[in-house]
Design an enzyme around this catalytic site. Structure first.
Site, PDB file in Angstrom:
ATOM      1  N   CYS A   2       0.831  -1.204   0.000  1.00 56.11           N
ATOM      2  CA  CYS A   2       0.000   0.000   0.000  1.00 56.11           C
ATOM      3  C   CYS A   2       0.869   1.259   0.000  1.00 56.11           C
ATOM      4  O   CYS A   2       1.870   1.348   0.715  1.00 56.11           O
ATOM      5  CB  CYS A   2      -0.933   0.086   1.192  1.00 56.11           C
ATOM      6  SG  CYS A   2      -2.072  -1.290   1.302  1.00 56.11           S
ATOM      7  N   ARG A  27       4.161  -0.200  -4.687  1.00 52.34           N
ATOM      8  CA  ARG A  27       3.874  -0.712  -3.343  1.00 52.34           C
ATOM      9  C   ARG A  27       2.618  -1.566  -3.282  1.00 52.34           C
ATOM     10  O   ARG A  27       2.349  -2.227  -2.278  1.00 52.34           O
ATOM     11  CB  ARG A  27       3.724   0.461  -2.362  1.00 52.34           C
ATOM     12  CG  ARG A  27       4.939   1.347  -2.275  1.00 52.34           C
ATOM     13  CD  ARG A  27       4.686   2.483  -1.331  1.00 52.34           C
ATOM     14  NE  ARG A  27       4.527   2.011   0.025  1.00 52.34           N
ATOM     15  CZ  ARG A  27       5.524   1.778   0.865  1.00 52.34           C
ATOM     16  NH1 ARG A  27       6.757   1.990   0.472  1.00 52.34           N
ATOM     17  NH2 ARG A  27       5.284   1.355   2.081  1.00 52.34           N
ATOM     18  N   TRP A  74      -2.472  -2.945  -1.673  1.00 50.77           N
ATOM     19  CA  TRP A  74      -2.064  -4.345  -1.734  1.00 50.77           C
ATOM     20  C   TRP A  74      -2.893  -5.019  -0.647  1.00 50.77           C
ATOM     21  O   TRP A  74      -2.656  -4.802   0.547  1.00 50.77           O
ATOM     22  CB  TRP A  74      -0.570  -4.466  -1.442  1.00 50.77           C
ATOM     23  CG  TRP A  74      -0.042  -5.853  -1.581  1.00 50.77           C
ATOM     24  CD1 TRP A  74       0.395  -6.457  -2.721  1.00 50.77           C
ATOM     25  CD2 TRP A  74       0.122  -6.830  -0.537  1.00 50.77           C
ATOM     26  NE1 TRP A  74       0.807  -7.734  -2.461  1.00 50.77           N
ATOM     27  CE2 TRP A  74       0.655  -7.994  -1.130  1.00 50.77           C
ATOM     28  CE3 TRP A  74      -0.144  -6.848   0.831  1.00 50.77           C
ATOM     29  CZ2 TRP A  74       0.936  -9.151  -0.403  1.00 50.77           C
ATOM     30  CZ3 TRP A  74       0.133  -7.998   1.556  1.00 50.77           C
ATOM     31  CH2 TRP A  74       0.675  -9.131   0.933  1.00 50.77           C
ATOM     32  N   ASN A 100      -1.757   2.390   5.523  1.00 56.81           N
ATOM     33  CA  ASN A 100      -0.828   1.342   5.110  1.00 56.81           C
ATOM     34  C   ASN A 100      -0.406   0.597   6.377  1.00 56.81           C
ATOM     35  O   ASN A 100       0.102   1.215   7.297  1.00 56.81           O
ATOM     36  CB  ASN A 100       0.383   1.985   4.427  1.00 56.81           C
ATOM     37  CG  ASN A 100       1.567   1.036   4.276  1.00 56.81           C
ATOM     38  OD1 ASN A 100       2.709   1.457   4.314  1.00 56.81           O
ATOM     39  ND2 ASN A 100       1.315  -0.229   4.108  1.00 56.81           N
ATOM     40  N   GLY A 101      -0.665  -0.707   6.417  1.00 57.83           N
ATOM     41  CA  GLY A 101      -0.308  -1.482   7.608  1.00 57.83           C
ATOM     42  C   GLY A 101      -1.436  -2.437   7.960  1.00 57.83           C
ATOM     43  O   GLY A 101      -2.294  -2.742   7.128  1.00 57.83           O
ATOM     44  N   GLU A 491      18.424 -17.175  -6.538  1.00 56.77           N
ATOM     45  CA  GLU A 491      17.978 -15.879  -7.049  1.00 56.77           C
ATOM     46  C   GLU A 491      17.401 -16.012  -8.468  1.00 56.77           C
ATOM     47  O   GLU A 491      16.370 -15.409  -8.785  1.00 56.77           O
ATOM     48  CB  GLU A 491      19.163 -14.889  -7.004  1.00 56.77           C
ATOM     49  CG  GLU A 491      18.888 -13.508  -7.554  1.00 56.77           C
ATOM     50  CD  GLU A 491      17.773 -12.739  -6.852  1.00 56.77           C
ATOM     51  OE1 GLU A 491      17.277 -13.188  -5.809  1.00 56.77           O
ATOM     52  OE2 GLU A 491      17.378 -11.695  -7.390  1.00 56.77           O
ATOM     53  N   LYS A 495      13.616 -14.978  -9.379  1.00 60.61           N
ATOM     54  CA  LYS A 495      13.290 -13.998 -10.431  1.00 60.61           C
ATOM     55  C   LYS A 495      12.278 -14.591 -11.394  1.00 60.61           C
ATOM     56  O   LYS A 495      11.294 -13.957 -11.743  1.00 60.61           O
ATOM     57  CB  LYS A 495      14.530 -13.586 -11.240  1.00 60.61           C
ATOM     58  CG  LYS A 495      15.510 -12.638 -10.618  1.00 60.61           C
ATOM     59  CD  LYS A 495      15.022 -11.242 -10.393  1.00 60.61           C
ATOM     60  CE  LYS A 495      14.284 -11.087  -9.115  1.00 60.61           C
ATOM     61  NZ  LYS A 495      14.961 -10.832  -7.887  1.00 60.61           N
ATOM     62  N   GLU A 498       8.732 -15.181  -9.780  1.00 59.03           N
ATOM     63  CA  GLU A 498       7.930 -14.019  -9.393  1.00 59.03           C
ATOM     64  C   GLU A 498       7.396 -13.239 -10.577  1.00 59.03           C
ATOM     65  O   GLU A 498       6.351 -12.622 -10.469  1.00 59.03           O
ATOM     66  CB  GLU A 498       8.624 -13.125  -8.355  1.00 59.03           C
ATOM     67  CG  GLU A 498       9.824 -12.364  -8.785  1.00 59.03           C
ATOM     68  CD  GLU A 498      10.409 -11.536  -7.633  1.00 59.03           C
ATOM     69  OE1 GLU A 498       9.707 -11.170  -6.694  1.00 59.03           O
ATOM     70  OE2 GLU A 498      11.615 -11.246  -7.710  1.00 59.03           O
ATOM     71  N   HIS A 514      20.179 -36.196  -3.767  1.00 59.77           N
ATOM     72  CA  HIS A 514      19.426 -36.490  -2.532  1.00 59.77           C
ATOM     73  C   HIS A 514      17.933 -36.185  -2.694  1.00 59.77           C
ATOM     74  O   HIS A 514      17.224 -36.047  -1.707  1.00 59.77           O
ATOM     75  CB  HIS A 514      20.000 -35.690  -1.365  1.00 59.77           C
ATOM     76  CG  HIS A 514      21.438 -36.004  -1.113  1.00 59.77           C
ATOM     77  ND1 HIS A 514      21.855 -37.199  -0.568  1.00 59.77           N
ATOM     78  CD2 HIS A 514      22.574 -35.307  -1.382  1.00 59.77           C
ATOM     79  CE1 HIS A 514      23.175 -37.214  -0.496  1.00 59.77           C
ATOM     80  NE2 HIS A 514      23.634 -36.070  -0.987  1.00 59.77           N
ATOM     81  N   LYS A 614       6.368  -4.223  -3.733  1.00 58.05           N
ATOM     82  CA  LYS A 614       7.798  -3.966  -3.628  1.00 58.05           C
ATOM     83  C   LYS A 614       8.287  -4.008  -2.186  1.00 58.05           C
ATOM     84  O   LYS A 614       9.342  -4.538  -1.885  1.00 58.05           O
ATOM     85  CB  LYS A 614       8.078  -2.586  -4.242  1.00 58.05           C
ATOM     86  CG  LYS A 614       9.534  -2.201  -4.249  1.00 58.05           C
ATOM     87  CD  LYS A 614      10.254  -2.915  -5.348  1.00 58.05           C
ATOM     88  CE  LYS A 614      11.746  -2.682  -5.326  1.00 58.05           C
ATOM     89  NZ  LYS A 614      12.432  -3.823  -5.958  1.00 58.05           N
TER      90      LYS A 614
HETATM   91  O1  M6R Z   1      13.135  -4.312   0.668  1.00 58.47           O
HETATM   92  P1  M6R Z   1      13.742  -5.640   1.038  1.00 58.47           P
HETATM   93  O2  M6R Z   1      15.069  -5.848   0.408  1.00 58.47           O
HETATM   94  O3  M6R Z   1      13.765  -5.888   2.508  1.00 58.47           O
HETATM   95  O4  M6R Z   1      12.756  -6.703   0.393  1.00 58.47           O
HETATM   96  C1  M6R Z   1      12.957  -8.068   0.579  1.00 58.47           C
HETATM   97  C2  M6R Z   1      12.085  -8.881  -0.340  1.00 58.47           C
HETATM   98  O5  M6R Z   1      10.741  -8.582  -0.135  1.00 58.47           O
HETATM   99  C3  M6R Z   1      12.432  -8.643  -1.822  1.00 58.47           C
HETATM  100  O6  M6R Z   1      13.768  -8.900  -2.091  1.00 58.47           O
HETATM  101  C4  M6R Z   1      11.546  -9.528  -2.726  1.00 58.47           C
HETATM  102  O7  M6R Z   1      11.873 -10.869  -2.541  1.00 58.47           O
HETATM  103  C5  M6R Z   1      11.706  -9.107  -4.180  1.00 58.47           C
HETATM  104  N1  M6R Z   1      10.429  -9.084  -4.816  1.00 58.47           N
HETATM  105  C6  M6R Z   1      12.584 -10.009  -4.962  1.00 58.47           C
HETATM  106  O8  M6R Z   1      12.663  -9.659  -6.302  1.00 58.47           O
END
Ligand code: M6R
Length: 619
Positions: A2, A27, A74, A100-101, A491, A495, A498, A514, A614
């Site tokens: 949000c 956000r 969000w 927001n929260g 990673e 990527k 997501e 394993h 984000k």
């Molecule tokens: O703002 P932050 O680095 O604390 O955020 C951590 C994760 O939420 C963030 O890296 C998330 O996994 C991303 N969407 C990855 O691309």
């Protein structure tokens, strides 16, 4: 999680709010709304879906007025629809709130407000705030907000307007970010600085448990006990153009292509005559010499950067280092104490779990170092020391440049500590320093191969899509690597999943036998990171095991590697040669681009993938 924005001034609030929301859409983007004080009424508009739906609605029927609030959502409580979208109003539509929260005790508050006759429209937790302020309102909005806050449990940043007070915008903060933009004859509230940068660069970062009352000409901040707090604005150094696409189709692509320059800026800023210094760091050399262990705590991509950091620190500083996800660390009574350096890695500096982990670590007496990107963020302010990554605003939800910037800071921190604690010879230090300095140029060389309109990775992505459909949408991805590139396997998989919603797993290649090897048939595409390293031969054996079972292999190898050619792999990606220690900075580039092109092939919304936001400011 949000984005909220508020405006009081002389401009049309609608324009300012919509522009601000467009900068905060990263956000959350499942619905959006604004409420504006128009004459003696509050008028509002809320729409399900992306901000553009609201914008086009307001184009047809604008709301006039110079005081208002806005929200991009969000969803946490209640599905994304028009009723649950913010702002939320009281029974008589005299006041409006954006939030927001999460209000944790909203159910009990709602029950008692309902008993008192308040009528609720939405399923949200936020609506209780509007009704509580309504209940307490006796002609003074600020006073009613103070009374309301006493009853709320949870996290929030709120902005409130009341039709009877057309000269007042009230905001409050408890654990969710809120900044004040200070203008001339106008003032702003927002979840993040980009929302106000079109109008002012003077920003005040609100601290926890503060209430602000803005008029057109004044800013009055008080703590939750009503005591005045005096704060000076800070000047934001970067420009709004940095938060724009600069001709790229997506922010993610732009941010990937910025990485070479960011790495070179980080080195220029922190290294002079081969000596490393972290200007803003408040932790002394003496303290750094004394730590007996290091705990790294983070979420998502930042966790992967931290995991790479653990490999570096153990190898060069020879200090026991471990890593945990913030959400696990905060609830399991972690073993940290005054001898522990806890490193919290966070791009946003606002991630709720990481912030809670920071507080847990400090409460146990540990020294906390934040590695953050967003200036003035809560983690950067609450940590004992901070190293900023200075990667500039990262807008795409899928993190790319923040990751490589975090890795760069870990390299510098590792070399700095190794030198300080005398765990590295001068010769080795000089060698690593000169290798590191080559990396930005190598990253730019690598990126330049992908600049033309069409490139190999796009072709691989096209190939995957065809294959995926041939296999009745059953194809998945597996990413394998060893040692310091293992976090890159995680990673790469993150990527891809997501932004393209394709199932992808990252695994240490040695673990394949394993369990994961059971997945191998002709369905999964297996990305094998096989750059020159001490485990190179082992990776080649893993590739053979996959090929023997019919798997499709994309190999990532060092330029000029002839042996990889004999492995019968299906696709080859080459990266420039560099010492193994620094190879993660190069290997991750094609992983990011592959995810990007696959998502683009499938036609997904790359910068705003479904269900994500984000900055995760709720648990
Ligand atoms: O703002 P932050 O680095 O604390 O955020 C951590 C994760 O939420 C963030 O890296 C998330 O996994 C991303 N969407 C990855 O691309």
């Amino acid at each position: 999680m949000c984005g909220i924005v508020g405006y009081i001034g002389n401009k049309e609030a609608q324009d300012v709010l919509l522009k601000g929301l467009s900068r905060l859409e990263y956000r959350g983007y499942d619905s959006a709304g604004v409420a504006i004080v128009r004459g003696t009424k509050i008028e509002f508009d809320k729409k399900q879906g992306k901000l553009k739906t609201l914008i086009s609605d307001l184009k047809d029927a604008p709301i006039k007025g110079t005081l208002g609030i806005g929200h991009t959502r969000w969803a946490t409580h209640g599905i994304p629809n028009e009723v649950n979208a913010h702002p939320h109003l009281d029974c008589k539509k005299r006041l409006a709130v954006v939030h927001n929260g999460i209000i944790e005790n909203y159910q009990e508050l709602k029950k008692s407000l309902k008993r008192e006759g308040h009528k609720f429209l939405s399923e949200t937790d936020t609506e209780v705030i509007a009704h509580l302020i309504e209940k307490f309102y006796k002609g003074d909005l600020e006073a009613a907000v103070f009374k309301t806050l006493k009853l709320l449990k949870g996290t929030y940043a709120i902005a409130v307007v009341h039709k009877n007070e057309p000269d007042k915008l009230v905001g409050a903060r408890a654990d969710s970010p809120l900044i004040i933009g200070v203008g001339k004859g106008e003032n702003f509230l927002a979840s993040d600085a980009p929302a106000v940068l079109d109008y002012t660069k003077e920003v005040i970062f609100m601290d926890n448990h503060e209430v602000v009352t803005l008029t057109r000409d004044g800013v009055s901040i008080k703590d939750f006990h009503g005591r005045k707090v005096h704060k000076k604005p800070s000047k934001i150094k970067w420009d709004i153009s940095q938060a724009e696409k600069a001709g790229y189709k997506h922010f993610m692509l732009k941010e990937i292509f910025e990485q070479g320059d960011i790495l070179s800026k980080i080195i220029d800023e922190r290294v002079a005559n081969d000596r490393i210094s972290f200007g803003e760091l408040k932790i002394s050399e003496r303290a750094f010499k004394g730590f007996k262990n290091i705990a790294i705590v983070a979420c998502g991509t930042a966790y992967h950067a931290g995991l790479t950091g653990k490999y570096m620190l153990e190898e060069l500083v020879r200090i026991p280092s471990w890593i945990d996800t913030s959400s696990e660390f905060r609830y399991r009574d972690p073993m940290v104490d005054k001898d522990t350096l806890v490193i919290i890695v966070s791009q946003s500096g606002e991630t709720a779990d990481s912030l809670a982990a920071l507080r847990e670590a400090r409460a146990k007496g540990a020294t906390v170092l934040g590695i953050c990107n967003v200036l003035g963020s809560t983690i950067s302010r609450e940590a004992d020391g901070v190293i900023y990554t200075h990667a500039g605003p990262e807008i795409a939800v899928a993190s790319t440049k923040a990751y490589t910037a975090q890795l760069a800071i870990f390299y510098l921190l590792t070399l700095y500590l190794a030198k300080l604690r005398k765990t590295i010879s001068d010769k080795r230090y000089d060698y690593f320093m000169s290798e590191f300095k080559r990396v930005p140029g190598l990253v730019n060389d690598l990126l330049s191969e992908y600049k033309p309109e069409y490139n190999a990775l796009e072709a691989y992505a096209e190939g995957f899509k065809r294959y995926y459909h041939q296999k009745h949408n059953k194809s998945t991805f597996l990413y394998l690597a060893r040692n310091i590139n293992y976090p890159n396997a995680l990673e790469g998989a993150l990527k891809l999943k997501e932004i393209s919603y394709i199932s992808a797993e990252g695994y240490p290649a040695g673990e394949m036998k394993h369990g994961p090897i059971a997945l191998i048939d002709e369905n999964p595409w297996v990305v094998c990171i096989a750059v020159q390293s001490k485990t190179y031969d082992k990776m080649l054996s893993n590739i053979q095991e996959i090929k023997a079972r019919g798997g499709i292999v994309i190999g990532i190898a060092t330029e000029g590697d002839r042996e990889i050619m004999h492995q019968n792999i299906n696709y080859l990606i080459e990266v420039p040669k560099v010492d193994e220690l620094f190879s993660p900075l190069l290997v991750v580039i094609p992983l990011q681009l592959l995810a990007y092109y696959v998502a683009r092939e499938f036609g997904y919304d790359i910068d705003q993938p479904r269900n994500l936001a984000k900055s995760v400011t709720v648990e």
